[in-house]
Every structure is written in C-alpha cells, then in structure tokens.
Write a protein that holds these residues in place. Structure first.
Motif, short mmCIF file in Angstrom:
data_model
loop_
_atom_site.label_atom_id
_atom_site.label_comp_id
_atom_site.label_asym_id
_atom_site.label_seq_id
_atom_site.Cartn_x
_atom_site.Cartn_y
_atom_site.Cartn_z
N LEU A 19 0.78 -1.31 -0.19
CA LEU A 19 0.07 0.07 0.02
C LEU A 19 0.82 1.32 -0.05
N ASP A 20 0.38 2.52 -0.71
CA ASP A 20 0.86 3.57 -0.65
C ASP A 20 0.09 4.52 0.23
N GLU A 21 0.44 5.53 0.56
CA GLU A 21 -0.05 6.42 1.27
C GLU A 21 -1.56 7.11 0.91
N ALA A 22 -1.61 7.23 -0.42
CA ALA A 22 -2.69 7.59 -1.19
C ALA A 22 -3.87 6.59 -1.26
N ARG A 23 -3.42 5.46 -1.58
CA ARG A 23 -4.30 4.29 -1.60
C ARG A 23 -4.77 3.85 -0.38
N MET A 24 -3.88 3.78 0.96
CA MET A 24 -4.37 3.65 2.18
C MET A 24 -5.33 4.48 2.56
N ARG A 25 -5.19 5.70 2.27
CA ARG A 25 -6.27 6.91 2.59
C ARG A 25 -7.42 6.47 1.83
N GLU A 26 -7.61 6.17 0.65
CA GLU A 26 -8.78 5.84 -0.05
C GLU A 26 -9.71 4.86 0.84
N LEU A 27 -8.73 3.67 0.80
CA LEU A 27 -9.49 2.38 1.36
C LEU A 27 -9.97 2.80 3.08
N VAL A 28 -9.05 3.48 3.60
CA VAL A 28 -9.34 3.62 5.27
C VAL A 28 -10.69 4.43 5.03
N ILE A 29 -10.85 5.61 4.29
CA ILE A 29 -12.04 6.16 4.30
C ILE A 29 -13.43 5.55 4.02
N ASP A 30 -13.06 4.83 2.61
CA ASP A 30 -14.19 4.04 2.16
C ASP A 30 -14.88 2.91 3.00
N ALA A 31 -13.76 2.38 3.87
CA ALA A 31 -14.47 1.50 4.98
C ALA A 31 -15.18 2.11 5.98
N TRP A 32 -14.70 3.42 6.55
CA TRP A 32 -15.16 4.01 7.58
C TRP A 32 -16.61 4.31 7.13
N ARG A 33 -16.68 4.85 5.87
CA ARG A 33 -18.22 5.24 5.30
C ARG A 33 -19.07 4.18 5.30
N MET A 34 -18.53 2.88 5.24
CA MET A 34 -19.58 1.77 5.24
C MET A 34 -20.00 1.60 6.70
N VAL A 35 -20.03 1.95 7.60
CA VAL A 35 -20.27 2.09 9.02
C VAL A 35 -20.89 3.43 9.61
N VAL A 36 -20.76 4.42 8.96
CA VAL A 36 -21.42 5.65 9.42
C VAL A 36 -22.45 5.76 8.89
N PRO A 37 -23.31 6.64 9.19
CA PRO A 37 -24.60 7.26 8.60
C PRO A 37 -24.05 7.91 7.32
N ARG A 38 -24.73 8.09 6.39
CA ARG A 38 -24.55 8.85 4.92
C ARG A 38 -23.98 10.13 5.32
N SER A 39 -24.75 10.88 6.18
CA SER A 39 -24.62 12.37 6.33
C SER A 39 -23.34 12.50 6.93
N VAL A 40 -22.86 11.51 7.88
CA VAL A 40 -21.66 11.59 8.57
C VAL A 40 -20.40 11.22 7.41
N GLY A 41 -20.68 10.20 6.68
CA GLY A 41 -19.74 10.18 5.60
C GLY A 41 -19.48 11.07 4.64
N ALA A 42 -20.52 11.88 4.20
CA ALA A 42 -20.36 12.86 3.58
C ALA A 42 -19.66 14.24 4.15
N SER A 43 -19.24 14.09 5.24
CA SER A 43 -18.52 15.26 6.04
C SER A 43 -17.22 15.27 5.59
N ILE A 44 -16.64 14.11 5.23
CA ILE A 44 -15.24 13.75 4.81
C ILE A 44 -15.24 13.93 3.42
N PRO A 45 -14.32 14.76 2.64
CA PRO A 45 -14.34 14.68 1.20
C PRO A 45 -13.45 13.52 0.69
N ASP A 46 -13.81 13.21 -0.46
CA ASP A 46 -13.19 12.01 -1.16
C ASP A 46 -11.76 12.20 -1.10
N PRO A 47 -10.79 11.39 -0.97
CA PRO A 47 -9.39 11.42 -1.17
C PRO A 47 -8.72 11.96 -2.32
#
Length: 114
Positions: free
Chosen positions: A86-114
């Motif tokens: 993994l590189d830094e950019a890909r890790m960030r993308e995967l971590v944020i996508d994983a987190w978005r799977m478990v939070v409400p959509r409104s919370v997930g939308a509060s963080i911009p896409d990597p």
C-alpha cells in the motif's frame, strides 16, 4: 514507500465517531461497537470493511495487495491487505471508504473524497 500503523492511525483517528481500541494485542478501529479496521499482531496486514460482492474481484485484480479474510470472517463485509503493498494515497482511500460503510451517510459525506 509502504504505509505503517502510524500512517493508518493518522487517517483513521481523525474520522468522526472513529476510535482506537486494542483487543488481544491487536489494534482495531471502531465506530460504536462495529470494528471497521483491524491490524494483525505483527502490523503487516490490515483488514477493513469492504463490500462482499466486490471482494473476489479485488483479490483477483490485485493479488499482491488484497487477500481473502479467514474462513470465519467471510460472512462479513471484510477484506485484507498487505501494508507493504500500500502507498499513502491508496491507504487513505481504502480507510475512508471502509469507515463510510459503517457510519450514517450524512456523517460519511462530511469527509471529502481522497
């Protein structure tokens, strides 16, 4: 350069509702009681929330990075990855996508896409 647990921690700990726990010598991140990211004891592999229906495709398309979770975890929306692939950019993308799977959509939308 491969990512480290500190790189993952830097991203995951800043996400709303996410917190770190240590369970049986393993670092895990939760939202509520849901584990959405976990490192192995050696901190060389990371497992995280991932759509089951995309898992086989991901493993087949990037076998150097992704691998299937152990048999007992196949029922979950989960996949595993090697930190040294993994590189830094890909890790960030995967971590944020994983987190978005478990939070409400409104919370997930509060963080911009990597």
């Amino acid at each position: 350069m491969p990512v480290t647990i500190d790189d993952i921690r830097r991203v995951a700990s800043q996400l709303p509702r996410s917190y770190e726990v240590v369970v049986r010598d393993r670092v895990k991140f939760r939202v509520g009681q849901i584990v959405w990211l976990a490192l192995n004891r050696e901190e060389t592999e990371v497992g995280f929330a991932f759509p089951k229906e995309e898992r086989e495709w991901a493993v087949a398309s990037e076998p150097d990075l992704f691998f299937m979770p152990r048999q007992s975890d196949l029922r979950f929306n989960w996949i595993e990855a090697r930190l040294d692939a993994l590189d830094e950019a890909r890790m960030r993308e995967l971590v944020i996508d994983a987190w978005r799977m478990v939070v409400p959509r409104s919370v997930g939308a509060s963080i911009p896409d990597p």
